[in-house]
Design a protein around this motif. Sequence first.
Motif, PDB file in Angstrom:
ATOM      1  N   TYR A 153      -5.042  -2.325  10.731  1.00 48.37           N
ATOM      2  CA  TYR A 153      -5.873  -3.302  11.430  1.00 48.37           C
ATOM      3  C   TYR A 153      -6.623  -2.601  12.560  1.00 48.37           C
ATOM      4  O   TYR A 153      -6.269  -1.495  12.972  1.00 48.37           O
ATOM      5  CB  TYR A 153      -5.036  -4.465  11.966  1.00 48.37           C
ATOM      6  CG  TYR A 153      -3.889  -4.079  12.859  1.00 48.37           C
ATOM      7  CD1 TYR A 153      -4.064  -3.911  14.228  1.00 48.37           C
ATOM      8  CD2 TYR A 153      -2.616  -3.873  12.333  1.00 48.37           C
ATOM      9  CE1 TYR A 153      -3.001  -3.550  15.045  1.00 48.37           C
ATOM     10  CE2 TYR A 153      -1.551  -3.515  13.139  1.00 48.37           C
ATOM     11  CZ  TYR A 153      -1.756  -3.353  14.502  1.00 48.37           C
ATOM     12  OH  TYR A 153      -0.708  -2.986  15.308  1.00 48.37           O
ATOM     13  N   TRP A 154      -7.667  -3.271  13.010  1.00 49.91           N
ATOM     14  CA  TRP A 154      -8.509  -2.735  14.075  1.00 49.91           C
ATOM     15  C   TRP A 154      -8.103  -3.376  15.386  1.00 49.91           C
ATOM     16  O   TRP A 154      -7.901  -4.582  15.463  1.00 49.91           O
ATOM     17  CB  TRP A 154      -9.983  -2.992  13.773  1.00 49.91           C
ATOM     18  CG  TRP A 154     -10.427  -2.232  12.559  1.00 49.91           C
ATOM     19  CD1 TRP A 154     -10.356  -2.645  11.261  1.00 49.91           C
ATOM     20  CD2 TRP A 154     -10.951  -0.912  12.532  1.00 49.91           C
ATOM     21  NE1 TRP A 154     -10.800  -1.662  10.417  1.00 49.91           N
ATOM     22  CE2 TRP A 154     -11.184  -0.584  11.171  1.00 49.91           C
ATOM     23  CE3 TRP A 154     -11.252   0.029  13.511  1.00 49.91           C
ATOM     24  CZ2 TRP A 154     -11.709   0.644  10.782  1.00 49.91           C
ATOM     25  CZ3 TRP A 154     -11.777   1.248  13.123  1.00 49.91           C
ATOM     26  CH2 TRP A 154     -12.005   1.537  11.769  1.00 49.91           C
ATOM     27  N   VAL A 179      -5.550   1.108  13.414  1.00 48.97           N
ATOM     28  CA  VAL A 179      -4.115   1.291  13.631  1.00 48.97           C
ATOM     29  C   VAL A 179      -3.407   1.232  12.280  1.00 48.97           C
ATOM     30  O   VAL A 179      -3.676   0.348  11.474  1.00 48.97           O
ATOM     31  CB  VAL A 179      -3.562   0.170  14.553  1.00 48.97           C
ATOM     32  CG1 VAL A 179      -2.046   0.282  14.701  1.00 48.97           C
ATOM     33  CG2 VAL A 179      -4.268   0.180  15.902  1.00 48.97           C
ATOM     34  N   TYR A 180      -2.524   2.195  12.056  1.00 49.56           N
ATOM     35  CA  TYR A 180      -1.611   2.161  10.911  1.00 49.56           C
ATOM     36  C   TYR A 180      -0.232   1.848  11.484  1.00 49.56           C
ATOM     37  O   TYR A 180       0.319   2.648  12.240  1.00 49.56           O
ATOM     38  CB  TYR A 180      -1.559   3.515  10.195  1.00 49.56           C
ATOM     39  CG  TYR A 180      -2.738   3.796   9.297  1.00 49.56           C
ATOM     40  CD1 TYR A 180      -2.635   3.638   7.927  1.00 49.56           C
ATOM     41  CD2 TYR A 180      -3.952   4.223   9.824  1.00 49.56           C
ATOM     42  CE1 TYR A 180      -3.717   3.902   7.091  1.00 49.56           C
ATOM     43  CE2 TYR A 180      -5.038   4.491   9.001  1.00 49.56           C
ATOM     44  CZ  TYR A 180      -4.913   4.321   7.646  1.00 49.56           C
ATOM     45  OH  TYR A 180      -5.982   4.575   6.823  1.00 49.56           O
ATOM     46  N   GLU A 181       0.308   0.692  11.165  1.00 44.43           N
ATOM     47  CA  GLU A 181       1.604   0.282  11.686  1.00 44.43           C
ATOM     48  C   GLU A 181       2.614   0.239  10.541  1.00 44.43           C
ATOM     49  O   GLU A 181       2.509  -0.598   9.646  1.00 44.43           O
ATOM     50  CB  GLU A 181       1.491  -1.094  12.344  1.00 44.43           C
ATOM     51  CG  GLU A 181       2.770  -1.571  12.960  1.00 44.43           C
ATOM     52  CD  GLU A 181       2.630  -2.930  13.623  1.00 44.43           C
ATOM     53  OE1 GLU A 181       3.494  -3.260  14.429  1.00 44.43           O
ATOM     54  OE2 GLU A 181       1.660  -3.667  13.315  1.00 44.43           O
ATOM     55  N   LEU A 234       8.824  -8.393  10.281  1.00 46.60           N
ATOM     56  CA  LEU A 234       7.401  -8.174  10.530  1.00 46.60           C
ATOM     57  C   LEU A 234       6.610  -8.209   9.228  1.00 46.60           C
ATOM     58  O   LEU A 234       5.521  -8.778   9.175  1.00 46.60           O
ATOM     59  CB  LEU A 234       7.174  -6.843  11.250  1.00 46.60           C
ATOM     60  CG  LEU A 234       5.713  -6.515  11.563  1.00 46.60           C
ATOM     61  CD1 LEU A 234       5.127  -7.536  12.533  1.00 46.60           C
ATOM     62  CD2 LEU A 234       5.591  -5.110  12.136  1.00 46.60           C
ATOM     63  N   TYR A 235       7.146  -7.603   8.176  1.00 45.45           N
ATOM     64  CA  TYR A 235       6.468  -7.603   6.878  1.00 45.45           C
ATOM     65  C   TYR A 235       6.226  -9.038   6.419  1.00 45.45           C
ATOM     66  O   TYR A 235       5.118  -9.406   6.039  1.00 45.45           O
ATOM     67  CB  TYR A 235       7.302  -6.835   5.850  1.00 45.45           C
ATOM     68  CG  TYR A 235       6.613  -6.689   4.510  1.00 45.45           C
ATOM     69  CD1 TYR A 235       5.741  -5.644   4.268  1.00 45.45           C
ATOM     70  CD2 TYR A 235       6.826  -7.612   3.487  1.00 45.45           C
ATOM     71  CE1 TYR A 235       5.092  -5.510   3.044  1.00 45.45           C
ATOM     72  CE2 TYR A 235       6.190  -7.486   2.262  1.00 45.45           C
ATOM     73  CZ  TYR A 235       5.328  -6.436   2.048  1.00 45.45           C
ATOM     74  OH  TYR A 235       4.680  -6.328   0.836  1.00 45.45           O
ATOM     75  N   GLU A 236       7.254  -9.839   6.480  1.00 46.71           N
ATOM     76  CA  GLU A 236       7.145 -11.242   6.061  1.00 46.71           C
ATOM     77  C   GLU A 236       6.150 -12.011   6.939  1.00 46.71           C
ATOM     78  O   GLU A 236       5.279 -12.716   6.436  1.00 46.71           O
ATOM     79  CB  GLU A 236       8.527 -11.904   6.134  1.00 46.71           C
ATOM     80  CG  GLU A 236       8.503 -13.391   5.922  1.00 46.71           C
ATOM     81  CD  GLU A 236       9.130 -13.826   4.619  1.00 46.71           C
ATOM     82  OE1 GLU A 236       8.850 -14.960   4.217  1.00 46.71           O
ATOM     83  OE2 GLU A 236       9.869 -13.034   4.000  1.00 46.71           O
ATOM     84  N   PRO A 275       0.831  -1.205   0.000  1.00 42.77           N
ATOM     85  CA  PRO A 275       0.000   0.000   0.000  1.00 42.77           C
ATOM     86  C   PRO A 275       0.866   1.255   0.000  1.00 42.77           C
ATOM     87  O   PRO A 275       1.983   1.257   0.507  1.00 42.77           O
ATOM     88  CB  PRO A 275      -0.793  -0.118   1.300  1.00 42.77           C
ATOM     89  CG  PRO A 275       0.055  -0.960   2.187  1.00 42.77           C
ATOM     90  CD  PRO A 275       0.762  -1.920   1.273  1.00 42.77           C
ATOM     91  N   TRP A 276       0.317   2.324  -0.563  1.00 50.47           N
ATOM     92  CA  TRP A 276       1.089   3.560  -0.703  1.00 50.47           C
ATOM     93  C   TRP A 276       1.457   4.172   0.645  1.00 50.47           C
ATOM     94  O   TRP A 276       2.429   4.902   0.742  1.00 50.47           O
ATOM     95  CB  TRP A 276       0.324   4.559  -1.566  1.00 50.47           C
ATOM     96  CG  TRP A 276       0.389   4.217  -3.025  1.00 50.47           C
ATOM     97  CD1 TRP A 276       0.207   2.984  -3.590  1.00 50.47           C
ATOM     98  CD2 TRP A 276       0.670   5.099  -4.097  1.00 50.47           C
ATOM     99  NE1 TRP A 276       0.353   3.051  -4.944  1.00 50.47           N
ATOM    100  CE2 TRP A 276       0.638   4.359  -5.294  1.00 50.47           C
ATOM    101  CE3 TRP A 276       0.938   6.456  -4.166  1.00 50.47           C
ATOM    102  CZ2 TRP A 276       0.872   4.920  -6.533  1.00 50.47           C
ATOM    103  CZ3 TRP A 276       1.157   7.023  -5.412  1.00 50.47           C
ATOM    104  CH2 TRP A 276       1.129   6.252  -6.578  1.00 50.47           C
ATOM    105  N   HIS A 277       0.695   3.885   1.687  1.00 46.37           N
ATOM    106  CA  HIS A 277       1.013   4.449   3.007  1.00 46.37           C
ATOM    107  C   HIS A 277       2.064   3.628   3.750  1.00 46.37           C
ATOM    108  O   HIS A 277       2.463   3.976   4.854  1.00 46.37           O
ATOM    109  CB  HIS A 277      -0.237   4.630   3.868  1.00 46.37           C
ATOM    110  CG  HIS A 277      -1.134   3.434   3.922  1.00 46.37           C
ATOM    111  ND1 HIS A 277      -0.804   2.250   4.550  1.00 46.37           N
ATOM    112  CD2 HIS A 277      -2.368   3.238   3.400  1.00 46.37           C
ATOM    113  CE1 HIS A 277      -1.789   1.385   4.435  1.00 46.37           C
ATOM    114  NE2 HIS A 277      -2.749   1.960   3.723  1.00 46.37           N
ATOM    115  N   GLU A 278       2.529   2.540   3.135  1.00 47.92           N
ATOM    116  CA  GLU A 278       3.602   1.695   3.658  1.00 47.92           C
ATOM    117  C   GLU A 278       3.380   1.300   5.117  1.00 47.92           C
ATOM    118  O   GLU A 278       4.254   1.446   5.974  1.00 47.92           O
ATOM    119  CB  GLU A 278       4.962   2.374   3.481  1.00 47.92           C
ATOM    120  CG  GLU A 278       5.301   2.574   2.012  1.00 47.92           C
ATOM    121  CD  GLU A 278       6.633   3.252   1.773  1.00 47.92           C
ATOM    122  OE1 GLU A 278       7.205   3.855   2.705  1.00 47.92           O
ATOM    123  OE2 GLU A 278       7.121   3.164   0.641  1.00 47.92           O
TER     124      GLU A 278
END
Length: 194
Positions: free
Chosen positions: A74-75, A81-83, A91-93, A67-70
């Motif tokens: 999640y709720w 929350v934007y993490e 964490l990405y994986e 996503p563009w916001h990198e």
Amino acid sequence: TITASILEDPWARQTFSDNEIHYPSMIKWEVNDQGEMTYDYTQFDQWVHFNKKLGLGDRIILYSMAPWHESFTYWNKGKLVYESYDINGALYEKRWRHFLEDLTQHLMDKDWFENCYIGIDERGFHPKPFSIIKRVKNIHAQSLKTAAAVDNIDQHYDLALSVDLLSVGDHVVKTKAARYQELYYQRRKKGLKT
């Protein structure tokens, strides 16, 4: 093609809406009381059924693992929350593997697996999402297909050869015509759509 979202605002507020979240996720990510991530497919399922009832959608493209916001969205206890993540980080994986395993099972249960693609747009055209997708398999040892847009074929040529469904910007076709033709014919030999 049915376009569906798998994270909140995958294009970082570029879509038109008066709502705080311009393009909501059709799959709700939520942290439960045990701190585990769960996924609610209710709106996604309704959207796909609606389109199929109209006779639309031989493909379902899900946006986006980049996503563009990198960040992951999640709720948690009713709050969004934007993490932020590092695309090369653990964490990405971990998060994407968990989601893709759950998604793959859901799509198998709905008999939609063969028609689904994970979509990556040109800004997120990076090897990491594609490598994670390839490592998550269904019970038939198949990975989800990929759909992507690319605007720099010189930089991403090898990766572009592996995407199942590739969109190339018209400015690339115009300014790099010979390179584009080479890519197109290489992909065509492999049976890939461009």
